[in-house]
Design a protein around this motif. Sequence first.
Motif, PDB file in Angstrom:
ATOM      1  N   VAL A   1      16.028 -28.492  -7.922  1.00 26.13           N
ATOM      2  CA  VAL A   1      14.564 -28.461  -7.893  1.00 26.13           C
ATOM      3  C   VAL A   1      14.076 -27.515  -6.797  1.00 26.13           C
ATOM      4  CG1 VAL A   1      12.503 -29.834  -7.353  1.00 26.13           C
ATOM      5  CG2 VAL A   1      14.239 -30.746  -8.901  1.00 26.13           C
ATOM      6  N   ILE A   2      14.713 -27.561  -5.632  1.00 28.33           N
ATOM      7  CA  ILE A   2      14.323 -26.676  -4.527  1.00 28.33           C
ATOM      8  C   ILE A   2      14.623 -25.221  -4.878  1.00 28.33           C
ATOM      9  CG2 ILE A   2      14.794 -26.070  -2.122  1.00 28.33           C
ATOM     10  CD1 ILE A   2      15.297 -29.078  -1.637  1.00 28.33           C
ATOM     11  N   LYS A   3      15.785 -24.977  -5.454  1.00 26.59           N
ATOM     12  CA  LYS A   3      16.139 -23.602  -5.831  1.00 26.59           C
ATOM     13  C   LYS A   3      15.174 -23.052  -6.875  1.00 26.59           C
ATOM     14  CE  LYS A   3      21.075 -23.698  -4.726  1.00 26.59           C
ATOM     15  NZ  LYS A   3      22.461 -23.757  -5.266  1.00 26.59           N
ATOM     16  N   GLU A   4      14.788 -23.878  -7.838  1.00 29.88           N
ATOM     17  CA  GLU A   4      13.845 -23.423  -8.852  1.00 29.88           C
ATOM     18  C   GLU A   4      12.469 -23.164  -8.241  1.00 29.88           C
ATOM     19  OE1 GLU A   4      12.366 -22.790 -12.993  1.00 29.88           O
ATOM     20  OE2 GLU A   4      13.901 -22.129 -11.567  1.00 29.88           O
ATOM     21  N   THR A   5      12.081 -23.979  -7.267  1.00 29.06           N
ATOM     22  CA  THR A   5      10.816 -23.741  -6.569  1.00 29.06           C
ATOM     23  C   THR A   5      10.866 -22.413  -5.822  1.00 29.06           C
ATOM     24  OG1 THR A   5      10.474 -26.123  -6.278  1.00 29.06           O
ATOM     25  CG2 THR A   5       9.181 -24.654  -4.878  1.00 29.06           C
ATOM     26  N   LEU A   6      11.983 -22.133  -5.179  1.00 31.21           N
ATOM     27  CA  LEU A   6      12.140 -20.872  -4.449  1.00 31.21           C
ATOM     28  C   LEU A   6      12.175 -19.673  -5.394  1.00 31.21           C
ATOM     29  CD1 LEU A   6      14.764 -22.040  -1.801  1.00 31.21           C
ATOM     30  CD2 LEU A   6      12.379 -21.417  -1.360  1.00 31.21           C
ATOM     31  N   ARG A   7      12.588 -19.896  -6.632  1.00 27.94           N
ATOM     32  CA  ARG A   7      12.495 -18.821  -7.627  1.00 27.94           C
ATOM     33  C   ARG A   7      11.053 -18.666  -8.086  1.00 27.94           C
ATOM     34  NH1 ARG A   7      11.481 -17.911 -12.807  1.00 27.94           N
ATOM     35  NH2 ARG A   7      11.135 -20.129 -13.244  1.00 27.94           N
ATOM     36  N   PHE A   8      10.441 -19.781  -8.431  1.00 23.37           N
ATOM     37  CA  PHE A   8       9.112 -19.770  -9.024  1.00 23.37           C
ATOM     38  C   PHE A   8       8.048 -19.287  -8.045  1.00 23.37           C
ATOM     39  CE2 PHE A   8       5.630 -21.603 -11.558  1.00 23.37           C
ATOM     40  CZ  PHE A   8       6.097 -21.351 -12.842  1.00 23.37           C
ATOM     41  N   TYR A   9       8.238 -19.632  -6.760  1.00 27.53           N
ATOM     42  CA  TYR A   9       7.263 -19.251  -5.721  1.00 27.53           C
ATOM     43  C   TYR A   9       7.975 -18.437  -4.644  1.00 27.53           C
ATOM     44  CZ  TYR A   9       4.492 -22.854  -8.026  1.00 27.53           C
ATOM     45  OH  TYR A   9       3.814 -23.603  -8.956  1.00 27.53           O
ATOM     46  N   ALA A  10       8.527 -17.319  -5.049  1.00 25.92           N
ATOM     47  CA  ALA A  10       9.296 -16.473  -4.140  1.00 25.92           C
ATOM     48  C   ALA A  10       8.378 -15.606  -3.286  1.00 25.92           C
ATOM     49  CB  ALA A  10      10.236 -15.577  -4.949  1.00 25.92           C
ATOM     50  N   PRO A  11       8.886 -15.041  -2.183  1.00 28.51           N
ATOM     51  CA  PRO A  11       8.090 -14.100  -1.384  1.00 28.51           C
ATOM     52  C   PRO A  11       7.649 -12.918  -2.234  1.00 28.51           C
ATOM     53  CG  PRO A  11      10.140 -14.690  -0.261  1.00 28.51           C
ATOM     54  CD  PRO A  11      10.247 -15.221  -1.648  1.00 28.51           C
TER      55      PRO A  11
ATOM     56  N   PHE B   1       8.776 -24.052 -15.217  1.00 30.10           N
ATOM     57  CA  PHE B   1       9.508 -24.659 -14.114  1.00 30.10           C
ATOM     58  C   PHE B   1      10.643 -25.489 -14.691  1.00 30.10           C
ATOM     59  CE2 PHE B   1      10.317 -27.874 -10.851  1.00 30.10           C
ATOM     60  CZ  PHE B   1      10.364 -27.096  -9.698  1.00 30.10           C
ATOM     61  N   ARG B   2      11.873 -24.987 -14.537  1.00 24.91           N
ATOM     62  CA  ARG B   2      13.020 -25.635 -15.184  1.00 24.91           C
ATOM     63  C   ARG B   2      14.208 -25.695 -14.220  1.00 24.91           C
ATOM     64  NH1 ARG B   2      16.886 -23.762 -18.772  1.00 24.91           N
ATOM     65  NH2 ARG B   2      15.941 -21.691 -18.873  1.00 24.91           N
ATOM     66  N   PRO B   3      14.319 -26.740 -13.400  1.00 24.89           N
ATOM     67  CA  PRO B   3      15.401 -26.844 -12.414  1.00 24.89           C
ATOM     68  C   PRO B   3      16.793 -26.815 -13.028  1.00 24.89           C
ATOM     69  CG  PRO B   3      13.695 -28.474 -11.983  1.00 24.89           C
ATOM     70  CD  PRO B   3      13.392 -27.875 -13.323  1.00 24.89           C
ATOM     71  N   GLU B   4      16.907 -27.224 -14.288  1.00 25.21           N
ATOM     72  CA  GLU B   4      18.224 -27.288 -14.933  1.00 25.21           C
ATOM     73  C   GLU B   4      18.932 -25.939 -14.950  1.00 25.21           C
ATOM     74  OE1 GLU B   4      15.879 -30.688 -15.906  1.00 25.21           O
ATOM     75  OE2 GLU B   4      15.444 -28.546 -16.128  1.00 25.21           O
ATOM     76  N   ARG B   5      18.180 -24.859 -14.828  1.00 23.33           N
ATOM     77  CA  ARG B   5      18.816 -23.539 -14.871  1.00 23.33           C
ATOM     78  C   ARG B   5      19.767 -23.332 -13.677  1.00 23.33           C
ATOM     79  NH1 ARG B   5      15.032 -19.864 -16.155  1.00 23.33           N
ATOM     80  NH2 ARG B   5      13.128 -21.120 -15.984  1.00 23.33           N
ATOM     81  N   PHE B   6      19.579 -24.143 -12.608  1.00 26.59           N
ATOM     82  CA  PHE B   6      20.418 -23.990 -11.419  1.00 26.59           C
ATOM     83  C   PHE B   6      21.517 -25.045 -11.305  1.00 26.59           C
ATOM     84  CE2 PHE B   6      16.687 -21.556 -10.147  1.00 26.59           C
ATOM     85  CZ  PHE B   6      17.283 -20.434  -9.575  1.00 26.59           C
ATOM     86  N   LEU B   7      21.647 -25.917 -12.301  1.00 30.39           N
ATOM     87  CA  LEU B   7      22.720 -26.896 -12.281  1.00 30.39           C
ATOM     88  C   LEU B   7      24.015 -26.256 -12.768  1.00 30.39           C
ATOM     89  CD1 LEU B   7      20.904 -30.064 -13.686  1.00 30.39           C
ATOM     90  CD2 LEU B   7      21.656 -29.665 -11.334  1.00 30.39           C
ATOM     91  N   ASP B   8      25.048 -26.333 -11.950  1.00 30.54           N
ATOM     92  CA  ASP B   8      26.368 -25.775 -12.302  1.00 30.54           C
ATOM     93  C   ASP B   8      26.280 -24.312 -12.713  1.00 30.54           C
ATOM     94  OD1 ASP B   8      27.570 -28.306 -11.899  1.00 30.54           O
ATOM     95  OD2 ASP B   8      26.971 -28.913 -13.916  1.00 30.54           O
ATOM     96  N   ASN B   9      25.370 -23.575 -12.098  1.00 29.97           N
ATOM     97  CA  ASN B   9      25.203 -22.162 -12.442  1.00 29.97           C
ATOM     98  C   ASN B   9      25.336 -21.327 -11.176  1.00 29.97           C
ATOM     99  OD1 ASN B   9      24.404 -19.618 -13.349  1.00 29.97           O
ATOM    100  ND2 ASN B   9      22.883 -20.455 -14.749  1.00 29.97           N
ATOM    101  N   LYS B  10      26.428 -20.586 -11.075  1.00 24.87           N
ATOM    102  CA  LYS B  10      26.693 -19.802  -9.873  1.00 24.87           C
ATOM    103  C   LYS B  10      26.247 -18.342 -10.006  1.00 24.87           C
ATOM    104  CE  LYS B  10      28.861 -23.391  -8.214  1.00 24.87           C
ATOM    105  NZ  LYS B  10      28.243 -24.230  -7.171  1.00 24.87           N
ATOM    106  N   MET B  11      25.674 -17.984 -11.173  1.00 23.41           N
ATOM    107  CA  MET B  11      25.389 -16.569 -11.418  1.00 23.41           C
ATOM    108  C   MET B  11      24.304 -16.028 -10.478  1.00 23.41           C
ATOM    109  SD  MET B  11      23.059 -16.524 -14.900  1.00 23.41           S
ATOM    110  CE  MET B  11      22.677 -14.793 -14.686  1.00 23.41           C
ATOM    111  N   TYR B  12      23.453 -16.924  -9.960  1.00 27.11           N
ATOM    112  CA  TYR B  12      22.374 -16.455  -9.101  1.00 27.11           C
ATOM    113  C   TYR B  12      22.788 -16.341  -7.634  1.00 27.11           C
ATOM    114  CZ  TYR B  12      19.665 -17.698 -13.228  1.00 27.11           C
ATOM    115  OH  TYR B  12      19.188 -17.784 -14.506  1.00 27.11           O
TER     116      TYR B  12
END
Length: 467
Positions: free
Chosen positions: A303-313, A364-375
């Motif tokens: 959820v935090i990683k997706e927030t940092l993607r969604f609301y990035a600098p 807003f989809r936190p699941e994209r960062f579960l078990d996903n190392k590509m980012y």
Amino acid sequence: MSFIDFIRKMYNFNPDAKYFGLHAITTPVLLLRDPELIRSVLVQNFATFPDRFGFDLNEPLLANNLFSLRGQKWRDVRDLLSFSFTSSKMKMMFTLMSECAVDFANFLSTSISAEKSDMDMKDAFAKYAIDIIATCAFGIKIDSMKNPTNKFFVYGKEVTNFIRTHPIKIIVLKIFPKLGRILNLKLIDSHASDFFRNIIKTTIATRDAEHITRPDMIQLMMDIRGKEDRRELDIDDMTAQAFAFFFGGFETTSTTIAFVAHEIAVNPDVQTRLRQEIDKVLEESNEEVTYETINRLEYLDAVIKETLRFYAPSILERVCDEAYELPPALPGEKPFIMKKGMICWIPVFAIHHDAKYYDDPEKFRPERFLDNKMYHNSACYMPFGLGPRMCIGNRFGILGIKILLFHLLARCELKPCAKTTLPLRFSKKSLLMTAENGFWLNIQRRSDMRSVLASASINSIFSENKC
């Protein structure tokens, strides 16, 4: 439009170009779009792009902190401060942060009422951010929720709010730095800078006299004194590096938590899953909230990683230190030679919202960062930057956010209220990313809150490690 939306509009100007030029008032800037080119600038050719443009200032607090330093002095201070953010140091600071988070969540969950349950969460989270910075960087225990008029909080907001309060000065210092020095323009009032300098000086003197040791940043800088091959920092240096926590952490931490809270409130399925994860971990750990416990929360991390993607600098900025050849911007075009002193911008927010790199990027989809190392370590995901100059405090910031959300969601439920802006819009009055009408939410005490969290005995879980 907001600065964020403007940069995104520029990014989409020509989707086929690797980069193109624009002017920031009188300053020519290259906006880089291609991830391979961005990685080349930030990582492979870091020696050619080592610094930010920054400010040419007469203020030690801003000019001498890690964010503004350049060249060898930046390398020396970066090497020193990197020891503040190792796993062992994070475990030590965990106790300090947790005390702040428990104080915050307990105060919020016990003070809210039906008449006072709607609030602008940004102001509340700003108090928590100040508290963890005060205890971890300056060695001072405060509770800004109970005492919002304490000098540390008041001066902390003042020294980190100059982007909003002094826009004309910032423009002059960025575009006409020599004129700024001639006019002796300052962004921070002397009474505020003297306050923080005196705190550092008094803290060091007290610890030396009474042989006090504490797991914080001041202690790290004190411990290198007298060691061979280590450059000692004077009071101004120490104050500047401690202030770097304010400069780099206060606004970003409080705003990020506010964005996370907003998304949790407007996505009930996300909140339900988070609460289930938190309750399960509490049960399995017999209510002992440890460093390891917090880091087992996989969905909270997503959820935090997706927030940092969604609301990035909005952008990262680098200055070219020597002539550098860029590949052709478009097929059939010629390469471009960047000259020394030229500036390039990396539009992080726009890249994070590009459908080329993210499926359904506006959802807003936190699941994209579960078990996903590509980012991981990718030029398509850069909430903290990339390369040697990426944010040194990223682990500190994420840990502080996780701890607070853990204790907050264990006690409270977040909901939209009449003042919640849907969809959320970015402010047009600030260069920083923030909500146009604030982060208003309704806060309710959980009816199913675990009994141990409702009792004052929660503080006993930290008793063995109190400093």
